[in-house]
Design a protein around this motif. Structure first.
Motif, PDB file in Angstrom:
ATOM      1  N   MET A   1      76.213  57.528  39.157  1.00 16.25           N
ATOM      2  CA  MET A   1      77.168  57.751  38.489  1.00 16.25           C
ATOM      3  C   MET A   1      77.062  59.034  37.733  1.00 16.25           C
ATOM      4  SD  MET A   1      78.948  55.227  35.764  1.00 16.25           S
ATOM      5  CE  MET A   1      78.159  55.373  34.043  1.00 16.25           C
ATOM      6  N   ARG A   2      78.308  59.899  37.715  1.00 15.34           N
ATOM      7  CA  ARG A   2      78.389  61.029  36.904  1.00 15.34           C
ATOM      8  C   ARG A   2      78.296  60.981  35.347  1.00 15.34           C
ATOM      9  NH1 ARG A   2      81.832  64.067  34.433  1.00 15.34           N
ATOM     10  NH2 ARG A   2      83.748  63.248  35.266  1.00 15.34           N
ATOM     11  N   ARG A   3      77.466  61.732  34.600  1.00 18.55           N
ATOM     12  CA  ARG A   3      77.409  61.748  33.160  1.00 18.55           C
ATOM     13  C   ARG A   3      78.681  62.340  32.586  1.00 18.55           C
ATOM     14  NH1 ARG A   3      71.544  61.565  31.078  1.00 18.55           N
ATOM     15  NH2 ARG A   3      72.486  63.067  29.656  1.00 18.55           N
ATOM     16  N   PRO A   4      79.157  61.981  31.493  1.00 16.66           N
ATOM     17  CA  PRO A   4      80.553  62.492  30.897  1.00 16.66           C
ATOM     18  C   PRO A   4      80.136  63.787  30.548  1.00 16.66           C
ATOM     19  CG  PRO A   4      79.422  61.048  29.207  1.00 16.66           C
ATOM     20  CD  PRO A   4      78.698  60.870  30.704  1.00 16.66           C
ATOM     21  N   ARG A   5      81.171  64.830  30.676  1.00 16.81           N
ATOM     22  CA  ARG A   5      81.324  66.376  30.319  1.00 16.81           C
ATOM     23  C   ARG A   5      82.136  66.383  29.116  1.00 16.81           C
ATOM     24  NH1 ARG A   5      83.008  67.729  36.403  1.00 16.81           N
ATOM     25  NH2 ARG A   5      84.463  66.196  35.353  1.00 16.81           N
ATOM     26  N   VAL A   6      81.410  67.054  28.057  1.00 21.30           N
ATOM     27  CA  VAL A   6      81.979  67.048  26.780  1.00 21.30           C
ATOM     28  C   VAL A   6      82.226  68.589  26.483  1.00 21.30           C
ATOM     29  CG1 VAL A   6      82.435  66.215  24.409  1.00 21.30           C
ATOM     30  CG2 VAL A   6      81.524  64.788  26.067  1.00 21.30           C
ATOM     31  N   LEU A   7      83.240  68.979  26.037  1.00 17.45           N
ATOM     32  CA  LEU A   7      83.552  70.290  25.521  1.00 17.45           C
ATOM     33  C   LEU A   7      83.986  70.539  24.071  1.00 17.45           C
ATOM     34  CD1 LEU A   7      83.623  73.059  26.837  1.00 17.45           C
ATOM     35  CD2 LEU A   7      85.966  72.759  27.408  1.00 17.45           C
ATOM     36  N   PHE A   8      83.204  71.421  23.361  1.00 17.15           N
ATOM     37  CA  PHE A   8      83.692  71.402  21.811  1.00 17.15           C
ATOM     38  C   PHE A   8      84.192  72.776  21.806  1.00 17.15           C
ATOM     39  CE2 PHE A   8      80.519  68.262  21.626  1.00 17.15           C
ATOM     40  CZ  PHE A   8      80.639  67.617  20.372  1.00 17.15           C
ATOM     41  N   VAL A   9      85.334  72.817  20.998  1.00 17.31           N
ATOM     42  CA  VAL A   9      86.181  74.174  20.735  1.00 17.31           C
ATOM     43  C   VAL A   9      86.423  74.333  19.243  1.00 17.31           C
ATOM     44  CG1 VAL A   9      86.940  74.032  23.223  1.00 17.31           C
ATOM     45  CG2 VAL A   9      88.298  72.772  21.460  1.00 17.31           C
ATOM     46  N   GLY A  10      86.938  75.508  19.123  1.00 17.41           N
ATOM     47  CA  GLY A  10      87.529  75.730  17.749  1.00 17.41           C
ATOM     48  C   GLY A  10      87.172  77.224  17.476  1.00 17.41           C
TER      49      GLY A  10
END
Length: 150
Positions: free
Chosen positions: A1-10
Motif C-alpha cells: 500500500m502506498r504511503r500518503p503524500r502530504v504537501l505543506f504550503v504557505g
C-alpha cells in the motif's frame, strides 16, 4: 500500500519546514525536503555559488526569491507538478509550492493526498501566487514552537 503524500504550503518564513518535520516525527512519514532541495542544482550555477551558499542566501532579498521562483518555473515548464513528483520520489512529505499552475496541477493530478497551509503573520511573499483556499487543512502558526507542536 502506498504511503500518503502530504504537501505543506504557505508564505516564506511561515514555518512550513518546521511543521512538516514535526508532522513527520509524529506520523513516521519521511520528509523529502522542500522543493528548494530540488531547484538548488539549477540556481547555484546561475549565481556562481556552491549549492550550500546559494541555499543560505535564498531569502536575502525579493530579487533572490524571484530568481528561485523563475528558475523553478523554468524547471517545471513542461510539467507544472514536476518538483512535487521529484520530492515524492524521495519521501512522503514536502513543501515549497509557489506557482498557481503548479498547485492546480498537483491537485488535478492527485500528486499529493493532502495539502496543508501554514498560516503565520509574515510579510507577503512576492513569489506566492495562491492562498489558503487551495489547502485541505490550515495550521495557524502565530504562537511559540510549542504551540505549533500541539
Amino acid at each position: 500500500m502506498r504511503r500518503p503524500r502530504v504537501l505543506f504550503v504557505g508564505h516564506g518564513r511561515a514555518g512550513k519546514d518546521t511543521a512538516a518535520e514535526m508532522f513527520c516525527d509524529a506520523t513516521g512519514l519521511k520528509f523529502a525536503g522542500t522543493f528548494s532541495k530540488y531547484i538548488i542544482r539549477f540556481v547555484a550555477p546561475k549565481l556562481g555559488l556552491t549549492e550550500d551558499d546559494a541555499y543560505a542566501r535564498r531569502h536575502e532579498s525579493d530579487e533572490m526569491r524571484m530568481l528561485w521562483f523563475h528558475t523553478g518555473n523554468e524547471v517545471r515548464s513542461s510539467d507544472p507538478a514536476l518538483l512535487a513528483k521529484m520530492a515524492f520520489e524521495n519521501g512522503d512529505v514536502s513543501g515549497g509550492v509557489r506557482g498557481l499552475p503548479e498547485i492546480e496541477a498537483i491537485r488535478r493530478d492527485r500528486v499529493a493526498d493532502m495539502i496543508v497551509w501554514v498560516e503565520r503573520d509574515v510579510p507577503t511573499d512576492p513569489t506566492m501566487e495562491f492562498g489558503r483556499e487551495y489547502a485541505d487543512v490550515v495550521i495557524e502558526n502565530n504562537g511559540t514552537i510549542e504551540d505549533l507542536r500541539v
